[in-house]
Design a protein around this motif. Structure first.
Motif, PDB file in Angstrom:
ATOM      1  N   ILE A 160       0.766  -1.258   0.137  1.00 38.95           N
ATOM      2  CA  ILE A 160      -0.121  -0.074  -0.047  1.00 38.95           C
ATOM      3  C   ILE A 160       0.845   1.280  -0.007  1.00 38.95           C
ATOM      4  O   ILE A 160       1.627   1.650   0.829  1.00 38.95           O
ATOM      5  N   ILE A 161       0.876   1.893  -0.948  1.00 43.14           N
ATOM      6  CA  ILE A 161       1.732   2.906  -1.156  1.00 43.14           C
ATOM      7  C   ILE A 161       1.181   4.299  -1.266  1.00 43.14           C
ATOM      8  O   ILE A 161       1.799   5.350  -1.371  1.00 43.14           O
ATOM      9  N   GLY A 162      -0.106   4.233  -1.354  1.00 41.25           N
ATOM     10  CA  GLY A 162      -0.899   5.543  -1.379  1.00 41.25           C
ATOM     11  C   GLY A 162      -2.399   5.250  -0.789  1.00 41.25           C
ATOM     12  O   GLY A 162      -2.812   4.411  -0.590  1.00 41.25           O
ATOM     13  N   LEU A 163      -3.038   6.670  -1.073  1.00 39.87           N
ATOM     14  CA  LEU A 163      -4.563   6.611  -0.506  1.00 39.87           C
ATOM     15  C   LEU A 163      -5.237   7.103  -1.669  1.00 39.87           C
ATOM     16  O   LEU A 163      -4.934   8.045  -2.167  1.00 39.87           O
ATOM     17  N   MET A 164      -6.732   6.754  -1.866  1.00 37.98           N
ATOM     18  CA  MET A 164      -7.462   7.451  -2.692  1.00 37.98           C
ATOM     19  C   MET A 164      -8.638   7.577  -2.170  1.00 37.98           C
ATOM     20  O   MET A 164      -9.461   7.151  -1.183  1.00 37.98           O
ATOM     21  N   THR A 165      -9.184   8.955  -2.489  1.00 37.16           N
ATOM     22  CA  THR A 165     -10.723   9.064  -2.329  1.00 37.16           C
ATOM     23  C   THR A 165     -11.551  10.045  -3.186  1.00 37.16           C
ATOM     24  O   THR A 165     -10.598  10.373  -4.298  1.00 37.16           O
ATOM     25  N   MET A 166     -12.595   9.936  -3.172  1.00 39.30           N
ATOM     26  CA  MET A 166     -13.515  10.902  -4.182  1.00 39.30           C
ATOM     27  C   MET A 166     -14.337  11.877  -3.271  1.00 39.30           C
ATOM     28  O   MET A 166     -15.116  11.494  -2.361  1.00 39.30           O
ATOM     29  N   ALA A 167     -14.238  12.981  -3.503  1.00 36.19           N
ATOM     30  CA  ALA A 167     -14.877  13.992  -2.627  1.00 36.19           C
ATOM     31  C   ALA A 167     -16.523  14.072  -3.269  1.00 36.19           C
ATOM     32  O   ALA A 167     -16.790  13.665  -4.568  1.00 36.19           O
ATOM     33  N   PRO A 168     -17.332  14.673  -2.547  1.00 32.16           N
ATOM     34  CA  PRO A 168     -18.658  14.704  -2.986  1.00 32.16           C
ATOM     35  C   PRO A 168     -18.725  15.859  -4.137  1.00 32.16           C
ATOM     36  O   PRO A 168     -17.934  16.657  -4.264  1.00 32.16           O
ATOM     37  N   VAL A 169     -19.869  15.511  -5.067  1.00 37.28           N
ATOM     38  CA  VAL A 169     -20.049  16.701  -6.075  1.00 37.28           C
ATOM     39  C   VAL A 169     -20.571  17.636  -5.562  1.00 37.28           C
ATOM     40  O   VAL A 169     -21.919  17.588  -4.831  1.00 37.28           O
ATOM     41  N   VAL A 170     -20.057  19.021  -5.614  1.00 31.91           N
ATOM     42  CA  VAL A 170     -20.532  20.015  -4.693  1.00 31.91           C
ATOM     43  C   VAL A 170     -20.268  21.298  -5.718  1.00 31.91           C
ATOM     44  O   VAL A 170     -19.522  21.441  -6.710  1.00 31.91           O
ATOM     45  N   GLU A 171     -21.255  22.525  -5.567  1.00 33.03           N
ATOM     46  CA  GLU A 171     -21.021  23.493  -6.210  1.00 33.03           C
ATOM     47  C   GLU A 171     -19.890  24.272  -5.744  1.00 33.03           C
ATOM     48  O   GLU A 171     -19.272  24.926  -6.694  1.00 33.03           O
ATOM     49  N   ASN A 172     -19.515  24.589  -4.532  1.00 30.89           N
ATOM     50  CA  ASN A 172     -18.545  25.319  -4.097  1.00 30.89           C
ATOM     51  C   ASN A 172     -17.342  24.215  -3.834  1.00 30.89           C
ATOM     52  O   ASN A 172     -17.544  23.540  -3.049  1.00 30.89           O
ATOM     53  N   THR A 173     -16.307  24.213  -4.370  1.00 31.46           N
ATOM     54  CA  THR A 173     -15.060  23.437  -4.353  1.00 31.46           C
ATOM     55  C   THR A 173     -14.566  23.499  -3.110  1.00 31.46           C
ATOM     56  O   THR A 173     -14.059  22.509  -2.284  1.00 31.46           O
ATOM     57  N   GLU A 174     -14.892  24.608  -2.114  1.00 28.92           N
ATOM     58  CA  GLU A 174     -14.334  24.933  -0.998  1.00 28.92           C
ATOM     59  C   GLU A 174     -14.824  23.607   0.071  1.00 28.92           C
ATOM     60  O   GLU A 174     -14.436  23.295   1.038  1.00 28.92           O
ATOM     61  N   ASP A 175     -16.314  23.120  -0.345  1.00 32.32           N
ATOM     62  CA  ASP A 175     -16.773  22.310   0.659  1.00 32.32           C
ATOM     63  C   ASP A 175     -16.098  20.607   0.331  1.00 32.32           C
ATOM     64  O   ASP A 175     -16.523  19.958   1.137  1.00 32.32           O
ATOM     65  N   ALA A 176     -15.294  20.767  -0.623  1.00 29.41           N
ATOM     66  CA  ALA A 176     -14.522  19.306  -0.663  1.00 29.41           C
ATOM     67  C   ALA A 176     -13.482  19.492  -0.017  1.00 29.41           C
ATOM     68  O   ALA A 176     -12.638  18.366   0.413  1.00 29.41           O
ATOM     69  N   ARG A 177     -12.761  20.477   0.485  1.00 33.96           N
ATOM     70  CA  ARG A 177     -11.732  20.463   1.075  1.00 33.96           C
ATOM     71  C   ARG A 177     -11.579  19.669   2.464  1.00 33.96           C
ATOM     72  O   ARG A 177     -10.439  18.950   2.456  1.00 33.96           O
TER      73      ARG A 177
END
Length: 231
Positions: A160-177
């Protein structure tokens, strides 16, 4: 689908400027961030053109589409399997795709380890975490990470060399932070545990709509589809 090379180069230049700016805001070096071209909606000819234009990393989501493309151009670039991987399809991916971004359950780990052992090679994996907690998303629950690492610690043919995730689809990208920041925090936590088979150096996060925020929060691989390869 043949791509307009001039348009592709314009897109790549625009993306490059945005990556540079995000790196500067985060006080990061540009070379820390790598682009994976998400090619699930384009054909093998378009992949050749992406490679010709200087793209080094190709990301495929589906085994049935990705394997034929790999058979044509697998000797060029670095290939990543980034979609949900069914356990019974693992045998088609191991030996072709050096990096698998969607390890999310014990049965898949066991199969990847088995296939790696048969080929006498180590399978490099990204542990996919469902940081957002959305029921519609794949990924291991953060609550299960420690148990998962313990259960896989004797598997010698996966790393395991890394991690992966998917953020929610949001209008304001700051909400993905918070999602991206959460993945970064898990990187530190896992490395503190010091499992021999899980030293996390890479973070695969950020897509066409939110990659700048992901870079600011530590992404080392960004997965770009529509912003790069849309028709």
């Amino acid at each position: 689908m043949s791509m307009d090379m001039e348009l592709l180069k314009q897109r790549m230049q625009s993306i490059e400027e945005r990556i540079q700016a995000a790196c500067e805001r985060a006080n990061r070096k540009r070379e820390e961030v790598k682009i994976i071209a998400v090619t699930k909606y384009v054909d093998a000819e378009a992949i050749r053109e992406l490679l010709d234009a200087g793209i080094e990393h190709i990301g495929e989501n589906r085994v049935q589409d990705g394997v034929p493309k790999y058979e044509q151009y697998g000797d060029r670039g670095t290939w990543h399997f980034i979609g949900h991987l069914q356990t019974n399809k693992a045998k088609e991916v191991v030996g072709r795709f050096p990096y698998i971004h969607s390890l999310d359950r014990l049965s898949l780990a066991e199969e990847l380890n088995k296939r790696g052992e048969a080929l006498n090679q180590v399978v490099f994996c990204f542990l996919q975490l469902n940081i957002s907690g959305e029921e519609t998303k794949f990924g291991l629950s953060p609550n299960d990470v420690l148990a998962f690492l313990r259960e896989t610690s004797n598997m010698r043919h996966i790393k395991i060399i890394g991690l992966m995730t998917m953020a929610p689809v949001v209008e304001n990208t700051e909400d993905a932070r918070p999602v991206f920041r959460g993945l970064y925090e898990w990187k530190d936590r896992i490395n503190e545990w010091a499992f021999p088979h899980a030293h996390v150096e890479e973070l695969s996060m950020g897509m066409s709509s939110d990659f700048e925020v992901a870079i600011e929060e530590g992404a080392t691989y960004i997965r770009l589809g529509s912003v790069l390869v849309k028709p």
